[in-house]
Design a protein around this motif. Structure first.
Motif, PDB file in Angstrom:
ATOM      1  N   ASN A 153       0.841  -1.181   0.000  1.00 30.42           N
ATOM      2  CA  ASN A 153       0.000   0.000   0.000  1.00 30.42           C
ATOM      3  C   ASN A 153       0.884   1.241   0.000  1.00 30.42           C
ATOM      4  O   ASN A 153       1.532   1.553   0.971  1.00 30.42           O
ATOM      5  N   ARG A 154       0.904   1.943  -1.109  1.00 28.27           N
ATOM      6  CA  ARG A 154       1.723   3.139  -1.232  1.00 28.27           C
ATOM      7  C   ARG A 154       0.865   4.364  -1.005  1.00 28.27           C
ATOM      8  O   ARG A 154      -0.051   4.626  -1.755  1.00 28.27           O
ATOM      9  N   CYS A 155       1.158   5.118   0.035  1.00 25.23           N
ATOM     10  CA  CYS A 155       0.370   6.318   0.314  1.00 25.23           C
ATOM     11  C   CYS A 155       1.135   7.579  -0.056  1.00 25.23           C
ATOM     12  O   CYS A 155       0.587   8.667   0.007  1.00 25.23           O
ATOM     13  N   LEU A 156       2.375   7.436  -0.446  1.00 21.06           N
ATOM     14  CA  LEU A 156       3.214   8.590  -0.757  1.00 21.06           C
ATOM     15  C   LEU A 156       3.890   8.378  -2.112  1.00 21.06           C
ATOM     16  O   LEU A 156       3.829   7.298  -2.676  1.00 21.06           O
ATOM     17  N   LYS A 197       2.370   2.328   9.986  1.00 20.83           N
ATOM     18  CA  LYS A 197       3.833   2.448   9.980  1.00 20.83           C
ATOM     19  C   LYS A 197       4.435   1.732   8.770  1.00 20.83           C
ATOM     20  O   LYS A 197       5.366   2.219   8.142  1.00 20.83           O
ATOM     21  N   GLN A 198       3.871   0.579   8.409  1.00 24.55           N
ATOM     22  CA  GLN A 198       4.379  -0.170   7.257  1.00 24.55           C
ATOM     23  C   GLN A 198       4.176   0.623   5.965  1.00 24.55           C
ATOM     24  O   GLN A 198       5.031   0.588   5.084  1.00 24.55           O
ATOM     25  N   ALA A 199       3.080   1.347   5.840  1.00 23.25           N
ATOM     26  CA  ALA A 199       2.837   2.152   4.637  1.00 23.25           C
ATOM     27  C   ALA A 199       3.889   3.244   4.491  1.00 23.25           C
ATOM     28  O   ALA A 199       4.382   3.503   3.391  1.00 23.25           O
ATOM     29  N   ILE A 200       4.253   3.872   5.602  1.00 23.11           N
ATOM     30  CA  ILE A 200       5.303   4.897   5.558  1.00 23.11           C
ATOM     31  C   ILE A 200       6.622   4.258   5.158  1.00 23.11           C
ATOM     32  O   ILE A 200       7.343   4.767   4.303  1.00 23.11           O
ATOM     33  N   HIS A 201       6.940   3.128   5.764  1.00 23.47           N
ATOM     34  CA  HIS A 201       8.199   2.446   5.442  1.00 23.47           C
ATOM     35  C   HIS A 201       8.213   1.969   3.990  1.00 23.47           C
ATOM     36  O   HIS A 201       9.230   2.087   3.308  1.00 23.47           O
TER      37      HIS A 201
END
Length: 66
Positions: free
Chosen positions: A1-4, A51-55
């Motif tokens: 899941n890419r949020c950025l 946290k996993q999405a940010i990483h």
């Protein structure tokens, strides 16, 4: 899941950014206890998924931080 943004897109638009400084900031953010992450065009992510999405989106910085 890419949020950025994808790292290739980011690097193309910002080739001279401070990678070491951004990596240090990313380490601080990843050390936080994150309950919820809100992003545009997706559902809220909770707990470890947040946290996993940010990483997943920015973890590449930790590898190029020399």
């Amino acid at each position: 899941n890419r949020c950025l943004p994808d790292n290739r897109f980011f690097l193309a638009k910002h080739p001279q950014f401070d990678r070491v400084g951004l990596a240090a900031s990313l380490r601080r953010v990843l050390a936080w206890e994150i309950d919820c992450l809100l992003c545009c065009h997706t559902d809220a992510l909770h707990g470890p998924l947040a946290k996993q999405a940010i990483h997943n989106s920015w973890g590449w910085l930790l590898e190029c931080d020399g």
